[in-house]
Design an enzyme around this catalytic site. Sequence first.
Site, short mmCIF file in Angstrom:
data_model
loop_
_atom_site.label_atom_id
_atom_site.label_comp_id
_atom_site.label_asym_id
_atom_site.label_seq_id
_atom_site.Cartn_x
_atom_site.Cartn_y
_atom_site.Cartn_z
N ARG A 26 6.09 4.16 -6.42
CA ARG A 26 4.61 4.26 -6.32
C ARG A 26 4.13 5.59 -6.91
O ARG A 26 3.11 5.63 -7.59
CB ARG A 26 4.15 4.08 -4.88
CG ARG A 26 4.50 2.68 -4.41
CD ARG A 26 3.78 2.15 -3.20
NE ARG A 26 4.32 0.82 -2.95
CZ ARG A 26 4.56 0.29 -1.77
NH1 ARG A 26 4.24 0.95 -0.69
NH2 ARG A 26 5.07 -0.92 -1.66
N GLU A 57 9.56 -7.89 11.95
CA GLU A 57 8.82 -8.19 10.72
C GLU A 57 9.56 -9.18 9.82
O GLU A 57 10.37 -8.79 8.99
CB GLU A 57 8.56 -6.89 9.94
CG GLU A 57 7.76 -7.14 8.67
CD GLU A 57 7.43 -5.88 7.87
OE1 GLU A 57 7.93 -4.80 8.22
OE2 GLU A 57 6.68 -5.99 6.89
N LYS A 80 5.25 -8.70 13.45
CA LYS A 80 4.56 -8.25 12.22
C LYS A 80 4.80 -9.28 11.12
O LYS A 80 5.76 -9.18 10.36
CB LYS A 80 5.09 -6.87 11.81
CG LYS A 80 4.51 -6.36 10.49
CD LYS A 80 4.77 -4.87 10.31
CE LYS A 80 4.36 -4.41 8.93
NZ LYS A 80 4.37 -2.96 8.77
N SER A 122 0.36 -6.14 4.99
CA SER A 122 -0.64 -6.51 3.97
C SER A 122 0.02 -7.18 2.77
O SER A 122 -0.62 -8.02 2.11
CB SER A 122 -1.48 -5.31 3.55
OG SER A 122 -0.73 -4.25 3.01
N GLY A 123 1.24 -6.82 2.44
CA GLY A 123 2.03 -7.61 1.49
C GLY A 123 1.60 -7.59 0.04
O GLY A 123 2.07 -8.42 -0.73
N GLY A 124 0.68 -6.68 -0.32
CA GLY A 124 0.26 -6.64 -1.72
C GLY A 124 -1.13 -7.22 -1.95
O GLY A 124 -1.62 -7.29 -3.07
N ARG A 137 0.31 -0.55 2.16
CA ARG A 137 -0.52 -0.45 0.95
C ARG A 137 -2.01 -0.62 1.22
O ARG A 137 -2.83 0.07 0.62
CB ARG A 137 -0.04 -1.48 -0.09
CG ARG A 137 1.24 -1.06 -0.79
CD ARG A 137 1.90 -2.22 -1.48
NE ARG A 137 2.53 -3.13 -0.52
CZ ARG A 137 3.20 -4.24 -0.87
NH1 ARG A 137 3.30 -4.57 -2.15
NH2 ARG A 137 3.76 -4.99 0.04
P1 13P Z 1 2.45 -3.56 3.28
O1 13P Z 1 1.28 -3.56 4.20
O2 13P Z 1 2.27 -2.71 2.06
O3 13P Z 1 2.94 -4.94 2.98
O4 13P Z 1 3.64 -2.87 4.06
C1 13P Z 1 3.86 -3.21 5.36
C2 13P Z 1 5.22 -2.82 5.71
O5 13P Z 1 5.43 -2.02 6.56
C3 13P Z 1 6.33 -3.45 4.99
O6 13P Z 1 7.49 -3.31 5.73
#
Ligand code: 13P
Length: 340
Positions: free
Chosen positions: A33, A177, A219, A261-263, A294
């Site tokens: 990043r 998660e 999560k 959030s996943g992108g 993110r």
């Molecule tokens: P994002 O919200 O960017 O997907 O990251 C969450 C996270 O902790 C991934 O393990």
Amino acid sequence: MTLQMLRDTAQALVADDKGLLAMDESTPTCDKRFASLGIPQTVEARRAYREMIVTTAGLGECISGAILFDETIRQQKSDGTPFVKVLIDAGIIPGIKVDAGAKELAAHPGEKVTEGLDGLRDRLAEYVRIGARFAKWRAVITIAGGIPSWGCIHANAHALARYAALCQEAGLVPVVEPEVLMDGDHTMDQCCEVTDKVLRTVFSELFAQRVMLEGIILKPNMVLPGLACAKQEAVEEVADATVNCLLRAVPAAVPAIAFLSGGQSAELASARLNAMNVRFKSRLPWALAFSFARAIQQPALELWKGQEANVPAAQQALVHRARCNQAARRGEYSQAMEQS
Ligand code: 13P
């Protein structure tokens, strides 16, 4: 370890409509990043970035817990104050990512399994000594032709459950998660079907490993069409598909669901979480919260760019996103907030 203590931590992590800030990017992810923005990929740059985050004024009003990476939980502000102390003083509970990353799963082309169980008991004990009160382990599931396989779903669910049981033994609330990735051209219905299967398998494994559901936070991904899918459903359709999927698969004993959030774009993530709470909040057994990386950090990172002079603007952007997501938990987020 008393269930009450785990329960109290889990409740504290979702109290007052706050949510989690995931700032636990591994060094390779953080470097990637940084590289895309021309920021040096050094220990000092990563430390300075995390200092910018943890010293943001007002963050504790909307963020309940921060998930740190191993490097970060051991670091300090430039004046020597440990980040863990800075967070605690701000009313933010320190957490720690404890998985060792997703690696290729043998005999399953295109699929991954998350590693990190070896020696985990000892590592958890050390993180507790440093001040962590919760932990995170991320499994990744890919949708593509013929996958995910049962072998991949099961291996990842089993590892999540073993991790969760070890966390509870150590007095840490496990953030569980299982992430179904957005990459690909699959439809929202396909994502729903896979997410349903993954969650049912995860809860079956959590049961087998005697994990106390009252002392975890789930999560998951939101139920979304793949990024390359031609049909992108409206915010309300995503909200309905996601909550209906979760209602079928997540036991009522779980205190809270905090989405990754996943992108997704930061604004879409807020809008979708908001729609879920507007449409369902009064009839859900669990809190619907956020645990974004993110979708909270990206605007701030793009403003910061590695420059000390940009810290105030970056901090303002960070706390703004955190406030938007707190509003989304209340069902009070609107596009107007983005203009203010
Ligand atoms: P994002 O919200 O960017 O997907 O990251 C969450 C996270 O902790 C991934 O393990």
